[in-house]
Enzyme design. Structure first.
Site, PDB file in Angstrom:
ATOM      1  N   CYS A  29      14.357  -1.412 -10.142  1.00 37.10           N
ATOM      2  CA  CYS A  29      15.143  -1.035  -8.958  1.00 37.10           C
ATOM      3  C   CYS A  29      16.500  -0.452  -9.355  1.00 37.10           C
ATOM      4  O   CYS A  29      17.035   0.414  -8.661  1.00 37.10           O
ATOM      5  CB  CYS A  29      15.337  -2.238  -8.038  1.00 37.10           C
ATOM      6  N   HIS A  33      -2.203   0.266   5.504  1.00 39.34           N
ATOM      7  CA  HIS A  33      -0.889   0.214   4.850  1.00 39.34           C
ATOM      8  C   HIS A  33       0.067   1.315   5.316  1.00 39.34           C
ATOM      9  O   HIS A  33       1.184   1.380   4.853  1.00 39.34           O
ATOM     10  CB  HIS A  33      -1.056   0.300   3.333  1.00 39.34           C
ATOM     11  N   GLU A  34      -0.375   2.152   6.246  1.00 42.59           N
ATOM     12  CA  GLU A  34       0.471   3.256   6.713  1.00 42.59           C
ATOM     13  C   GLU A  34       0.708   3.035   8.203  1.00 42.59           C
ATOM     14  O   GLU A  34      -0.094   3.447   9.034  1.00 42.59           O
ATOM     15  CB  GLU A  34      -0.244   4.591   6.444  1.00 42.59           C
ATOM     16  N   CYS A  82       3.162   6.321   3.440  1.00 38.97           N
ATOM     17  CA  CYS A  82       2.270   6.613   2.303  1.00 38.97           C
ATOM     18  C   CYS A  82       2.126   8.110   2.073  1.00 38.97           C
ATOM     19  O   CYS A  82       2.931   8.725   1.411  1.00 38.97           O
ATOM     20  CB  CYS A  82       0.905   5.957   2.496  1.00 38.97           C
ATOM     21  N   ARG A  96      -4.594  13.161   9.477  1.00 39.57           N
ATOM     22  CA  ARG A  96      -4.261  11.771   9.755  1.00 39.57           C
ATOM     23  C   ARG A  96      -4.741  11.417  11.149  1.00 39.57           C
ATOM     24  O   ARG A  96      -4.459  12.132  12.127  1.00 39.57           O
ATOM     25  CB  ARG A  96      -2.750  11.521   9.664  1.00 39.57           C
ATOM     26  N   CYS A 150       8.994  -1.185  -8.524  1.00 41.60           N
ATOM     27  CA  CYS A 150       9.504  -2.556  -8.540  1.00 41.60           C
ATOM     28  C   CYS A 150       8.334  -3.529  -8.742  1.00 41.60           C
ATOM     29  O   CYS A 150       7.380  -3.538  -7.964  1.00 41.60           O
ATOM     30  CB  CYS A 150      10.216  -2.870  -7.230  1.00 41.60           C
ATOM     31  N   CYS A 187      13.017  -4.501  -4.313  1.00 41.28           N
ATOM     32  CA  CYS A 187      13.742  -5.777  -4.194  1.00 41.28           C
ATOM     33  C   CYS A 187      15.255  -5.596  -4.235  1.00 41.28           C
ATOM     34  O   CYS A 187      15.993  -6.418  -3.723  1.00 41.28           O
ATOM     35  CB  CYS A 187      13.282  -6.757  -5.276  1.00 41.28           C
ATOM     36  N   CYS A 215      -5.465   6.080   5.970  1.00 38.93           N
ATOM     37  CA  CYS A 215      -5.272   6.780   4.700  1.00 38.93           C
ATOM     38  C   CYS A 215      -6.550   6.679   3.884  1.00 38.93           C
ATOM     39  O   CYS A 215      -7.295   5.706   3.997  1.00 38.93           O
ATOM     40  CB  CYS A 215      -4.102   6.142   3.950  1.00 38.93           C
ATOM     41  N   HIS A 216      -6.808   7.661   3.027  1.00 42.77           N
ATOM     42  CA  HIS A 216      -8.013   7.640   2.197  1.00 42.77           C
ATOM     43  C   HIS A 216      -8.062   6.429   1.276  1.00 42.77           C
ATOM     44  O   HIS A 216      -9.142   5.993   0.871  1.00 42.77           O
ATOM     45  CB  HIS A 216      -8.109   8.930   1.367  1.00 42.77           C
ATOM     46  N   THR A 217      -6.894   5.872   0.941  1.00 47.21           N
ATOM     47  CA  THR A 217      -6.880   4.689   0.074  1.00 47.21           C
ATOM     48  C   THR A 217      -7.569   3.507   0.755  1.00 47.21           C
ATOM     49  O   THR A 217      -8.232   2.698   0.095  1.00 47.21           O
ATOM     50  CB  THR A 217      -5.432   4.317  -0.307  1.00 47.21           C
ATOM     51  N   ARG A 234       4.348  -7.696  -7.640  1.00 48.39           N
ATOM     52  CA  ARG A 234       3.140  -6.957  -8.021  1.00 48.39           C
ATOM     53  C   ARG A 234       1.965  -7.883  -8.340  1.00 48.39           C
ATOM     54  O   ARG A 234       0.825  -7.629  -7.963  1.00 48.39           O
ATOM     55  CB  ARG A 234       3.442  -6.064  -9.235  1.00 48.39           C
ATOM     56  N   CYS A 271      16.665  -6.531 -11.593  1.00 50.93           N
ATOM     57  CA  CYS A 271      15.425  -5.748 -11.639  1.00 50.93           C
ATOM     58  C   CYS A 271      15.695  -4.410 -12.324  1.00 50.93           C
ATOM     59  O   CYS A 271      16.333  -3.523 -11.745  1.00 50.93           O
ATOM     60  CB  CYS A 271      14.869  -5.518 -10.231  1.00 50.93           C
TER      61      CYS A 271
END
Length: 386
Positions: A110, A72-73, A183, A381, A118, A102, A50-52, A122, A107
C-alpha cells in the site's frame, strides 16, 4: 432506498444466488450474519455480471470453492458496521473492491506507488472466508456454511466485506454506473493509464473486445494514441469498438497465417505495435499479443485470466529483441482511492460509461438472465438491480 436500521447487530435473511457446483446456480434464502470487527454489512443495490464470475462458475478457477455466493462488481449501501470501522457509516454509498487497500504504514504494498496488490487479507479471501477465517453466510434451510467469493459476494441482497475492501463514493452517482468501476471498466482504463502508461501518438492493439477491451480502447483514445486496432472473432463487436476509438478492427479467423504476423505487417512502422493488450484469458492469444508488440520497445499487458493449469509459451528471442510483458490486476488502481476518483470523473462528464451497460434485469433471479445475456455475444455488461 430506505435502510431499516433495526437490523443492526442481528442476522438478516435475504435472497441470494448460490453456486453449489459447476454451472449449478440456484436462488436460495440465506442468513447473513452481522459484521464483526473491521467489517461492514452492505445492502446490495445492483450487480454487474463479469466474466470472472462465469469463469469460476464454470469450474475453471483454481481457487473456486463451492458452495459460494459469486459476484464482485456492485453498487451498495452500508447497512451496519462492525467494531472499529471508521471510513464508512450506515447509509453511505459504496462500491466493493476485490483488491483491498489497507493503507497501513507497515504495508509495503500500500505504501508503494508501484503496485495495488495489498496482501492484508489475501490468504483468507482466497479460502472464501472473512479475515477471521469464518464465513458470514449460511443456508437458511439447513444452516450449512456458504463460502465468500473474491472478498465481495454480491449475488446477494446483503453481504459482508472487510472495511479495507470498500470504496465510498459520491451518493449523487448512479450506482448502476458506478458499480462498473468495481472491476472490468476500471481494469481496462488502468491497464492503459497506470500499468503501461500509453503515450500520445502510440500504436495500440487490443485483443478481445468485451467490456475490458473496450475500456482499454477508450483509455488509449483519451491519452492520444493515434492507431488503435481491435481484434476479435465476433465482428458484431466492431461497431462499438470503432465508435470508442478504434482505427480499424480485424477478425483473426479471416486469416490463415498467425494473427501476430498479420498485425506486424499492418502496423504503422512494420515492426509491431507500441502497446498490446490481451483481454481474453486465452494463452494462445497472449502469445499473439506479445509477438505483435514492437521490436525494440513494445509492451504487452496481460489482463485476461487464464484457466487453471494453463501456461504461456513463446521464444526467448521475443524478449531479447526488446519486447516486454507485464500483467495487471484491477488496472493497478488502489481501490479505496481510485474508485471514488473515477466516479467523480464520471459525474463531471469526463468519463462516459453508459455504453458498457447493454442489458438490464431486475431481482436476484435476474442473474440467470444476465448470464444468458453474457453468453449471447452481444452483451458487454448486464446489470441486475435488486
Amino acid at each position: 432506498i430506505i435502510i431499516t436500521m433495526s437490523t443492526e447487530g442481528k442476522p438478516i435473511f435475504c435472497k441470494a444466488m448460490v453456486a453449489f457446483g459447476v454451472n449449478d446456480l440456484r436462488e436460495e434464502e440465506v442468513e447473513v450474519a452481522p459484521p464483526k470487527a473491521g467489517e461492514v454489512r452492505l445492502q446490495v443495490v445492483c450487480n454487474a455480471l463479469c466474466h470472472t464470475d462465469i469463469y469460476t462458475l464454470s469450474g475453471q478457477d483454481p481457487e473456486g470453492l463451492f458452495p459460494c455466493i459469486l459476484g464482485h462488481e456492485a453498487g451498495a449501501i452500508v447497512e451496519s458496521v462492525g467494531e472499529g470501522v471508521t471510513s464508512v457509516k450506515p447509509g453511505d454509498h459504496v462500491v466493493p473492491g476485490y483488491t483491498p487497500q489497507c493503507k497501513g504504514p507497515e504495508c509495503i504494498f500500500c505504501m508503494s506507488p508501484k503496485t495495488n496488490l495489498c496482501p492484508k487479507i489475501r490468504g483468507t479471501q482466497g479460502q472464501g472466508k472473512m479475515p477471521d477465517g469464518t464465513s458470514r453466510f449460511t443456508l437458511r434451510r439447513d444452516g450449512s456454511t456458504i463460502y465468500h467469493f473474491m472478498g465481495c459476494s454480491t449475488f446477494a441482497e446483503y453481504t459482508v466485506l472487510a472495511e479495507i475492501s470498500i470504496a465510498k463514493v459520491n451518493p449523487a452517482a448512479d450506482l448502476e454506473k458506478a458499480c462498473l468501476f468495481g472491476c472490468g471498466v476500471a481494469t481496462g482504463l488502468g491497464a492503459v493509464w497506470n500499468n503501461t502508461k500509453v503515450e500520445p501518438m502510440s500504436s495500440v492493439a487490443v485483443f478481445g473486445l468485451g467490456a475490458v477491451g473496450l475500456a482499454v480502447i477508450q483509455g488509449a483514445k483519451a491519452v492520444g494514441a493515434t492507431t488503435i486496432v481491435g481484434i476479435d472473432v465476433n465482428p458484431a463487436k466492431f461497431k462499438i469498438a470503432m465508435e470508442l476509438g478504434c482505427t480499424y478492427c480485424i477478425n483473426s479467423k479471416d486469416f490463415e497465417e498467425p494473427i501476430q504476423q498479420v498485425l506486424v505487417k499492418r502496423s504503422p512502422t512494420g515492426f509491431g505495435f507500441d502497446y498490446t493488450f490481451d483481454c481474453t484469458g486465452n494463452v494462445n492469444v497472449m502469445r499473439a499479443a506479445l509477438e505483435a508488440a514492437h521490436r525494440g520497445w513494445g509492451q504487452c499487458c496481460l489482463i485476461g485470466v487464464a484457466g487453471a493449469g494453463k501456461e504461456i509459451s513463446t521464444r526467448p528471442f521475443q524478449f531479447i529483441t526488446g519486447r516486454r510483458c507485464l500483467g495487471t490486476a484491477f488496472g493497478g488502481w488502489k481501490t479505496r482511492d481510485a474508485i471514488p476518483m473515477l466516479t467523480e470523473k464520471m459525474l463531471r462528464g469526463e468519463l462516459n460509461v453508459d455504453h458498457f451497460i447493454t442489458h438490464r434485469f431486475s431481482g436476484i433471479a435476474g442473474t440467470t438472465d444476465a448470464i444468458e445475456a453474457l453468453h449471447s455475444g452481444d452483451c458487454l455488461r448486464a446489470v441486475v438491480k435488486y
